[in-house]
Structure formats: C-alpha cells, structure tokens
Design a protein around this motif. Structure first.
Motif, PDB file in Angstrom:
ATOM      1  N   SER A  32      -2.141  -1.960   6.200  1.00 36.09           N
ATOM      2  CA  SER A  32      -1.974  -0.679   5.520  1.00 36.09           C
ATOM      3  C   SER A  32      -0.597  -0.036   5.199  1.00 36.09           C
ATOM      4  O   SER A  32      -0.225   0.148   4.309  1.00 36.09           O
ATOM      5  N   GLN A  33       0.110  -0.262   6.212  1.00 36.59           N
ATOM      6  CA  GLN A  33       1.354   0.252   6.456  1.00 36.59           C
ATOM      7  C   GLN A  33       2.391  -0.665   5.338  1.00 36.59           C
ATOM      8  O   GLN A  33       3.004  -0.147   4.441  1.00 36.59           O
ATOM      9  N   ASP A  63      -9.123  -2.508   6.304  1.00 34.96           N
ATOM     10  CA  ASP A  63      -8.668  -1.524   6.831  1.00 34.96           C
ATOM     11  C   ASP A  63      -8.593  -0.387   5.622  1.00 34.96           C
ATOM     12  O   ASP A  63      -8.002   0.578   5.670  1.00 34.96           O
ATOM     13  N   GLY A  64      -9.546  -0.335   4.981  1.00 37.14           N
ATOM     14  CA  GLY A  64      -9.854   0.627   3.706  1.00 37.14           C
ATOM     15  C   GLY A  64      -8.958   0.637   2.871  1.00 37.14           C
ATOM     16  O   GLY A  64      -8.958   1.573   1.800  1.00 37.14           O
ATOM     17  N   ASP A  65      -8.228  -0.405   2.776  1.00 39.57           N
ATOM     18  CA  ASP A  65      -7.270  -0.495   1.467  1.00 39.57           C
ATOM     19  C   ASP A  65      -7.906  -0.622   0.194  1.00 39.57           C
ATOM     20  O   ASP A  65      -7.179  -0.244  -0.855  1.00 39.57           O
ATOM     21  N   TYR A  66      -9.054  -1.182  -0.097  1.00 40.76           N
ATOM     22  CA  TYR A  66      -9.469  -1.300  -1.278  1.00 40.76           C
ATOM     23  C   TYR A  66     -10.076  -0.005  -1.747  1.00 40.76           C
ATOM     24  O   TYR A  66     -10.239   0.110  -3.205  1.00 40.76           O
ATOM     25  N   HIS A  93      -5.469   4.817   3.156  1.00 46.74           N
ATOM     26  CA  HIS A  93      -4.171   4.969   3.920  1.00 46.74           C
ATOM     27  C   HIS A  93      -3.058   5.371   2.915  1.00 46.74           C
ATOM     28  O   HIS A  93      -1.936   5.319   3.097  1.00 46.74           O
ATOM     29  N   GLN A  94      -3.421   5.481   1.610  1.00 44.27           N
ATOM     30  CA  GLN A  94      -2.335   5.463   0.593  1.00 44.27           C
ATOM     31  C   GLN A  94      -2.805   6.507  -0.275  1.00 44.27           C
ATOM     32  O   GLN A  94      -2.079   6.750  -1.423  1.00 44.27           O
ATOM     33  N   GLN A  95      -3.323   7.749   0.239  1.00 43.54           N
ATOM     34  CA  GLN A  95      -3.838   8.751  -0.649  1.00 43.54           C
ATOM     35  C   GLN A  95      -2.658   9.651  -1.145  1.00 43.54           C
ATOM     36  O   GLN A  95      -2.478  10.237  -2.247  1.00 43.54           O
ATOM     37  N   ALA A 117     -12.449  11.584   0.211  1.00 38.75           N
ATOM     38  CA  ALA A 117     -11.274  11.951   0.264  1.00 38.75           C
ATOM     39  C   ALA A 117     -10.245  10.990  -0.717  1.00 38.75           C
ATOM     40  O   ALA A 117      -9.674  11.583  -1.304  1.00 38.75           O
ATOM     41  N   ALA A 118     -10.399   9.726  -0.274  1.00 37.03           N
ATOM     42  CA  ALA A 118      -9.569   8.846  -0.966  1.00 37.03           C
ATOM     43  C   ALA A 118      -9.851   8.629  -2.550  1.00 37.03           C
ATOM     44  O   ALA A 118      -8.784   8.684  -3.197  1.00 37.03           O
TER      45      ALA A 118
END
Length: 334
Positions: A65-66, A95-98, A102-104, A134-135
């Motif tokens: 994600s980073q 990692d939830g990237d889709y 982590h990029q909110q 939230a994302a």
C-alpha cells in the motif's frame, strides 16, 4: 486482460493518458517481476505477449500500500479501479488497495468503474466494512457491474453507486479489430465453446447444441487440458488472446460458462447459450443478461430453446444507451 485493454482504450478516447498500475501481491515476492520476465514467455506465452504489446504503458511494480501511495503521489491525476471481481473478497484482497483504504487522503480523483462483488451477499466483517465505507466516501464516482452491488453499497457502506456496463461492452467495438487482425484461428461455420469448468452436464449441452445447429464443435479451451507442473504449462498453453476474440467474433454459435465469453457474444451479436457458473459468481450472469432481456438464454444443466434467436436490433439499442451512460459517468467522475 481484455477488461484492462478496453478500459485503457476508452480512457484514451476521452483524452486521458492511461498508465496501468503493476500491483503485485507482496506474498509473490520481490523477485516476481524477474520470474515473470524469464518464465512467462514459456509458461504463459499468450498473456505475456498480450501484456507486452497491448497493455502498455505500465507502471513500475508496486508491492504494498505504501508503494502504491508513493506512486500515485508522483504525477497522477486520478485512478480508475475495476472492473471484474476486484471487490470480491474471495478473489482480491490486496491490502485493501482496491478500495483505496490506505490512500484516502490522496488529493486525486478516485473512481470505481464497473467494480464487481461477484456475489449477491456482503462478504466483509464489521471492521473491514467500516474501513471500506470510509474509503469509498472519498471517491468522486462509484459504479458497479451488478444491480445487487448497488444495494450492498448503500446498505453496508452508506454510499450511492450506479450499475454500469463492463468495460469490454462499454468500449467502441472497433478497438477489437486490431486484435482480430493478429489472429490465426477462426470460428467460421463452427459451434465455438469457451468452458472454464467442465462438467458432464455442460458436455451434454454442447453435444445437444451441435445436433440442433448441425455445426461442428471447436473448443477454445479443451476439456482434456491439464496444466500441472512447469512442462505441462509449457506444452498446454492458454489460448492466444487474439484467437480467443476472433473465434467468438466469427462463430456461428457459442456455448460458454464464462462471463466475458457471454459479454463478447453480445459485442459481436452472436447466437449463444450461457451456462451459469455459480462458483465464479452466478449474479454476474443473471445481472448482465437481465439488462438485455436475454435471461432465457441462460441455463444450468439443460439446453434451452436455441431456435429462439436473439433479436440484436433490440439488444443493440439497449447497448447504445448503456454505453452513453458509461461514458457520461467517466466524464463526470474524472
């Protein structure tokens, strides 16, 4: 791969300069790009060549994600996520990237195009659902492929989504002509099959269809194909993407248990039977066929009435309207 190709070509026609993000699960290891470069020309030649020639430009590899966040911060206007089952937990969980969890905070346009949950039930637990909700509230546009997903987005995440065409159907059909020109195989005067998960029932449906149509069968993916071990993967290659497209485009009749096999039948106005594939997500079949009034061409274990031909004059009118909706969604979201 064809979804990615279609999305890229559509964005180009809208005036953007799309770059495909090379997101690799960290579990694959940092040496995966080297492995892919050395092994895939032999073990996955069809996909390797299509990726090399048609899916460019592509970003540097990102493994977590980073790294994705760092890439998007560099010089990106926005990101389009989708399509296919990128929101099905069982299939994709990188990692939830889709979901851009982590990029909110990134000040870029975030758009979901025809993202699919694949199933009609919500698969995430309470904590995951809170993070996803939230994302998604930071997205400038959310579209999903199935109507059932519209309701799930509203019920579980508190966001509004619209149901929209898969990008393979959205794109101008002319984008497939350069692919067909590279094909070596044709489906002319053939009953073409594209079966992902062979069963006795599917074999019987195909045999009955051959009898009723009087056509010789030609399998894109033969039943006897086995791919265990590296040598088997080298010998038993996946079908060439160019041939795959052209065989469906030129077929006299198609039998398939694949969502995209079914989608390309509609694109090329083919008479077909779709065999529902619950393992890969039945809602994908019922939702698409329902939109075009083609539910009677879906079966599970018996051959439907194939003398009832598909009225593509009516289907294409719906398809044109839905293409306009999809293009307007992208324009307004980006």
């Amino acid at each position: 791969m064809l979804q990615t190709y279609a999305t890229k070509e559509t964005l180009k026609k809208l005036g953007f300069e799309p770059i495909i993000i090379d997101r690799i699960p960290e579990a694959f290891g940092r040496n995966y790009p080297l492995h892919r470069k050395l092994a895939h020309p032999f073990t996955q030649r069809a996909f390797y060549l299509f990726r090399k020639h048609e899916l460019q430009p592509i970003s540097r590899p990102v493994f977590n994600s980073q790294e994705l966040t760092d890439l998007l911060q560099s010089d990106y206007y926005g990101i389009v996520i989708g399509s296919d089952q990128v929101w099905r937990k069982e299939v994709f969980s990188v990692d939830g990237d889709y979901y851009m969890i982590h990029q909110q905070q990134l000040p870029i346009k975030k758009v979901a195009y025809a993202a699919s949950t694949g199933v009609a039930t919500w698969e995430y637990d309470e904590q995951e659902t809170r993070e996803i909700a939230a994302a998604l509230k930071t997205f400038t546009g959310i579209s999903v492929r199935e109507e059932e997903s519209v309701h799930m987005m509203r019920e579980h995440c508190g966001v509004e989504a619209c149901s929209i065409l898969d990008p393979t159907l959205l794109a101008d059909p002319q984008i497939y002509e350069p692919l067909r020109k590279k094909a070596k195989l044709s489906g002319t005067r053939k009953l073409i099959t594209y079966i992902l998960d062979w069963t006795v029932d599917k074999q019987r449906i195909i045999e009955q269809a051959c009898v009723e149509t009087g056509l010789e069968v030609q399998h894109i993916l033969p039943q006897e194909k086995k791919r265990k071990g590296i040598w088997s993967r080298i010998i038993n290659q996946d079908p060439c993407v160019y041939d795959w497209v052209n065989q469906i485009a030129t077929a006299d009749f198609v039998v398939t248990d694949s969502f995209h096999g079914m989608a390309f039948c509609i694109i090329f106005n083919k008479q077909f039977v779709a065999i529902g594939n619950a393992t890969r997500g039945m809602v994908r079949f019922t939702s698409l066929l329902g939109q075009f009034g083609l539910s009677q061409h879906l079966t599970v274990d018996t051959l439907p009435n194939i003398t009832q031909t598909i009225d593509y004059h009516s289907v294409n009118k719906v398809l044109t309207d839905k293409r306009i909706e999809g293009i307007n969604f992208l324009r307004n979201s980006l």
